[in-house]
Design an enzyme around this catalytic site. Structure first.
Site, PDB file in Angstrom:
ATOM      1  N   ARG A  21      -7.791  -1.892  -0.562  1.00  0.00           N
ATOM      2  CA  ARG A  21      -9.143  -1.693  -0.003  1.00  0.00           C
ATOM      3  C   ARG A  21      -9.702  -2.953   0.639  1.00  0.00           C
ATOM      4  O   ARG A  21     -10.724  -2.916   1.321  1.00  0.00           O
ATOM      5  CB  ARG A  21     -10.094  -1.216  -1.103  1.00  0.00           C
ATOM      6  N   TYR A  22      -9.032  -4.104   0.406  1.00  0.00           N
ATOM      7  CA  TYR A  22      -9.523  -5.373   0.940  1.00  0.00           C
ATOM      8  C   TYR A  22      -8.760  -5.839   2.183  1.00  0.00           C
ATOM      9  O   TYR A  22      -9.210  -6.771   2.852  1.00  0.00           O
ATOM     10  CB  TYR A  22      -9.436  -6.470  -0.126  1.00  0.00           C
ATOM     11  N   ILE A  23      -7.633  -5.273   2.460  1.00  0.00           N
ATOM     12  CA  ILE A  23      -6.826  -5.751   3.588  1.00  0.00           C
ATOM     13  C   ILE A  23      -6.722  -4.671   4.650  1.00  0.00           C
ATOM     14  O   ILE A  23      -6.882  -3.479   4.368  1.00  0.00           O
ATOM     15  CB  ILE A  23      -5.414  -6.200   3.121  1.00  0.00           C
TER      16      ILE A  23
END
Length: 872
Positions: A133-135
């Site tokens: 979800r962060y990249i």
């Protein structure tokens, strides 16, 4: 707990079922072994074909192919959250988000198909990627150019039948060889090593041109690789990979590149474990790795950096061995074991076929456009639309149009169909009224030119494919140069580089040896992997491994750490044959033995005894005095034996007779010198190592006390004993046999004084490394020479447009030999542009007696003939 009552009535006739229904169901029972056989085969086939092994056609495993297909469907030029891509891929892949995420990170870290944003982990340090979800990610431009071509893609239904997914992607590049891949299936595995992007393209072009080619791996972690046993990437091959280690200073090593399939964390752990086990000895280790690897290994005082480099290779993950195994899936249904050369040929041929199909589709589309453009032109020019109102139904209208087009069929390239007429009848009136015949002719002419170009490409398909690969290299090859250095490795013997961190002791009378006998006689430092050679008074010899305490035989006369490759250690021995037999003398070396086997060096008669024994590391041959007992009428009771007169033979030889009479004692009269020939030593520039096998440049013949001269570009000079394990710095510029009285000449720039200086000196301290230029940070060595009469050419800079003539300088005449720390004489006050070292002048000397010629000059005369002598 009740027992399991699954009983077969046929095998147990005494069993009586409770009711007939139980018998009726017995026909439907399937034995467990039958189910296991069928189900296991299905499972194995699924794992092999659908999970672990890549396809030869496009180089993808199924999960990788589905990821790429999903990214293409989501592609709008912007980055997508990886979590979103994983969710989209789950429409096609039935194995959950974790397997998709791991596979996607693996592809992204190879920096070829996915344009990554965010923390995707680090292959150098082993750090993992951030949560999906962060990249973010999107397709790279390279992937867009080589992976997708929907018009030539074959499709199949996804696992749930709701979507179409590609059977294989039309990849026009050897992706599997570029990225590498490995997997463990059921009953087989695959390991294809990564190769260099540009080298793959060059090899594909060679295939198309019918030229030979070779492929070797290239790893993203760089490092050094020995591919001499690569075996084309097939089963049985081996690739040895090493970290790149250099000496930062006398007490620090720096690791700047690591072997493939490891990371800095694992590498450091292996070094620390080797240190804990006593294989190596380090002071501390620092990891400064960021974008590039930098691991500092600090050494304690007294530890040789050269030896430590070999020890790191021998006992840590700084060296490892990779076993390639080329296994791929062919035609979606069977594994194929194949080498990388054949993989590339298949990929190249498939690329040619895909290019051909794309050209054929492009040609068909261009011809369709040309066909309709001509129909439209004729339709409007002939005003066929005017009579439309006369025809009330489609059939009659189409019949009318077919008749009107009949005279023009010859200029068309295909037959007119109902679909063509339908399009013509749907042309808006405003387009008809604004129709420009000249523009239509230009458009048709452009289409004709494009058609001719495509036909030319099809007619010259191989040249077109070569141009395609060349364009790929020009567009994407920059920055993808080879990272891994290919080099042949010497095999490092662990016993030569292991840290000898324990002590070996011996109890000669009782016959015990070991590292725990601390109250007994000390022998030598050793390690737990060393072998020990032991000689006994009765003539027996045994080689055994170091242990805490081991019995080898009473009355030990010699013990030492054993080197099986040592051919220069010679043993001198005099022994009595039996209790009262004659005495014999022999010289021998020891090699090719079996551990823990007892060897008899005498003639195996009971009562035999060694009367004299010496071990000589460089083949020394002493002189001993033999004293006999007074027996009968024997007159000669004393004489000398010179071991230099005894031939060196095998350990099993009988030897020469010394005396048939009893020997009273043997005394050492004179220590000996080496009887072995000087050893020829070569320097192999490929592996940067010394050797005695004739590889590389011959440095000369070396006696025991001869040394090597080493000069580095940094202005450092030293002499060393030529050991085969020596490592050399990358900036070494002079390596030769050292002649103590031969001067070294140098021109250097002094950074503090901003002047060039000339100096000549000889080395005064052979055991010390010294710097012979000034230590200012801007000082630098320009030229250095070990010739007797070196010549230099000075090229001056222009001053106000005036160019001064070049100056030739004879360095021998320019300055006398001074100390190594002397500043030297200033070369010139003029500005210098360049200094060149020229061929030395041959030295001519006239001497009256050969005795006046120094040994160094004689040696040079023999080596290179630079000196001309006139002798009376």
């Amino acid at each position: 707990m009740e027992e399991n009552q699954n009983i077969n009535p046929e095998e147990n006739p005494e069993f009586v079922p409770e009711n007939q229904e139980q018998l009726d169901h017995s026909d439907s029972i399937v034995k467990v072994n039958g189910m296991y056989k069928d189900w296991f085969l299905d499972y194995a086939s699924y794992v092999i074909l659908e999970r672990a092994v890549p396809a030869i056609e496009d180089g993808f495993k199924p999960v990788q192919r589905r990821i790429m297909h999903s990214m293409k469907e989501l592609d709008d030029g912007r980055y997508n959250k990886v979590a979103n891509i994983i969710g989209h891929t789950m429409q096609y892949h039935p194995h959950g988000d974790a397997s998709i995420g791991d596979a996607m990170v693996n592809i992204g870290q190879k920096d070829l198909l996915i344009d990554c944003q965010g923390n995707w982990g680090n292959i150098l340090t082993g750090d993992g990627a951030a949560a999906p979800r962060y990249i973010e990610a999107r397709l790279s431009k390279f992937a867009g150019d080589v992976v997708f071509s929907p018009k030539v893609t074959n499709w199949q239904l996804s696992y749930d039948g709701r979507k179409n997914e590609p059977i294989h992607l039309p990849v026009k590049f050897p992706l599997l060889l570029a990225q590498g891949g490995e997997g463990i299936a059921v009953g087989l595995s695959t390991k294809v090593l990564p190769h260099n992007f540009n080298e793959l393209i060059d090899a594909s072009i060679k295939i198309l041109k019918g030229k030979p080619f070779t492929l070797y791996p290239d790893f993203p972690t760089a490092g050094i690789a020995d591919v001499s046993n690569y075996n084309d990437g097939m089963r049985g091959g081996r690739v040895r990979v090493r970290a790149k280690i250099s000496q930062l200073d006398k007490s620090t090593l720096v690791i700047t590149q690591i072997p493939f399939a490891t990371d800095t964390s694992k590498l450091i752990d292996s070094i620390l474990k080797a240190n804990e086990k006593g294989k190596i000895k380090i002071k501390k280790i620092e990891d400064n790795t960021a974008a590039e690897v930098e691991i500092l290994v600090h050494l304690p005082s007294g530890v040789s950096p050269d030896k430590m480099i070999d020890a790191l290779y021998a006992f840590t993950d700084c060296e490892s061995s990779l076993a390639p195994l080329g296994c791929v899936i062919e035609n979606c249904n069977k594994p194929l074991f194949i080498g990388v050369s054949d993989m590339l040929k298949i990929s190249t041929n498939r690329t040619v076929n895909i290019l051909k199909r794309e050209l054929e589709i492009q040609l068909d589309e261009l011809e369709t456009k040309w066909h309709f453009a001509n129909l439209e032109k004729i339709f409007i020019r002939e005003e066929m639309y005017i009579d439309f109102k006369l025809y009330s139904d489609r059939e009659s209208l189409y019949e009318y149009l077919y008749k009107r087009f009949e005279p023009f069929k010859k200029i068309l390239i295909r037959n007119i169909e109902d679909e063509d007429l339908q399009k013509l009848t749907q042309i808006p009136m405003i387009r008809i009224t604004r129709f420009d015949s000249d523009k239509a002719d230009d458009a048709i002419a452009k289409l004709e030119a494009d058609i001719e170009q495509v036909k030319h490409h099809l007619a010259n398909l191989i040249d077109f494919a070569i141009d395609y690969f060349t364009t790929l290299k020009e567009k994407y090859g920059k920055g993808r140069e080879r990272q891994t250095e290919l080099r042949s490795f010497d095999t490092i013997e662990a016993t030569k580089v292991v840290l000898r961190n324990t002590k070996l002791y011996v109890n000669r009378e009782e016959g015990f040896i070991g590292t725990s006998l601390k109250k007994d006689e000390y022998v030598a430092d050793c390690s737990d992997i060393d072998d020990v050679i032991v000689f006994l008074r009765d003539g027996k010899m045994i080689i055994t491994k170091v242990d805490d305490k081991k019995f080898v035989g009473k009355d030990i006369i010699h013990i030492a750490v054993f080197d099986k490759n040592d051919k220069r250690t010679i043993y001198n021995m005099i022994y009595r044959d039996g209790k009262s037999g004659a005495s014999f003398v022999k010289r021998f070396n020891v090699s090719g033995v079996t551990r823990d086997k007892e060897y008899d060096l005498t003639q195996e008669k009971p009562g035999s005894q060694v009367l004299y024994f010496s071990a000589n590391p460089n083949g020394e041959a002493e002189v001993v005095t033999i004293l006999l007992r007074q027996v009968g009428s024997v007159k000669k009771l004393k004489w000398d034996v010179d071991f230099a007169e005894i031939l060196i033979k095998g350990r099993g030889s009988k030897g020469n007779t010394v005396s048939k009479y009893p020997i009273k004692r043997i005394e050492l009269k004179e220590k000996g010198i080496s009887t072995l020939r000087p050893r020829k030593i070569w320097f192999d520039d490929t592996v940067q190592r010394l050797n005695v096998d004739g590889r590389g440049e011959l440095l000369g013949e070396f006696k025991p006390n001869d040394r090597l001269l080493i000069i580095n570009q940094s202005g450092k000079v030293k002499t060393i004993i030529p050991e085969l394990t020596t490592h050399f710095d990358d900036d070494m510029i002079v390596l030769e046999k050292w002649k103590p009285s031969k001067p070294i000449s140098a021109i250097y720039y002094d950074g503090e004084k901003d002047r060039y200086y000339v100096k000549r000196f000889v080395i005064e301290n052979e055991n010390k490394e010294e710097i012979f230029i000034s230590e200012h940070e801007k000082s630098q060595l320009e030229i250095v020479s070990t010739d007797w009469k070196p010549m230099a050419e000075i090229i001056f800079s222009k001053v106000k447009g005036v160019q001064k003539d070049n100056l030739l300088v004879n360095l021998e005449e320019f300055i006398a030999v001074k100390g190594i720390k002397a500043l030297g004489n200033q070369l010139t006050t003029d500005k210098i542009r360049q200094i060149n070292l020229l061929e030395p002048e041959p030295e001519k000397m006239e001497v009256k007696n050969e005795e006046n010629i120094s040994e160094d000059i004689k040696t040079d005369l023999e080596d290179d003939g630079q000196i001309t002598l006139s002798l009376d």
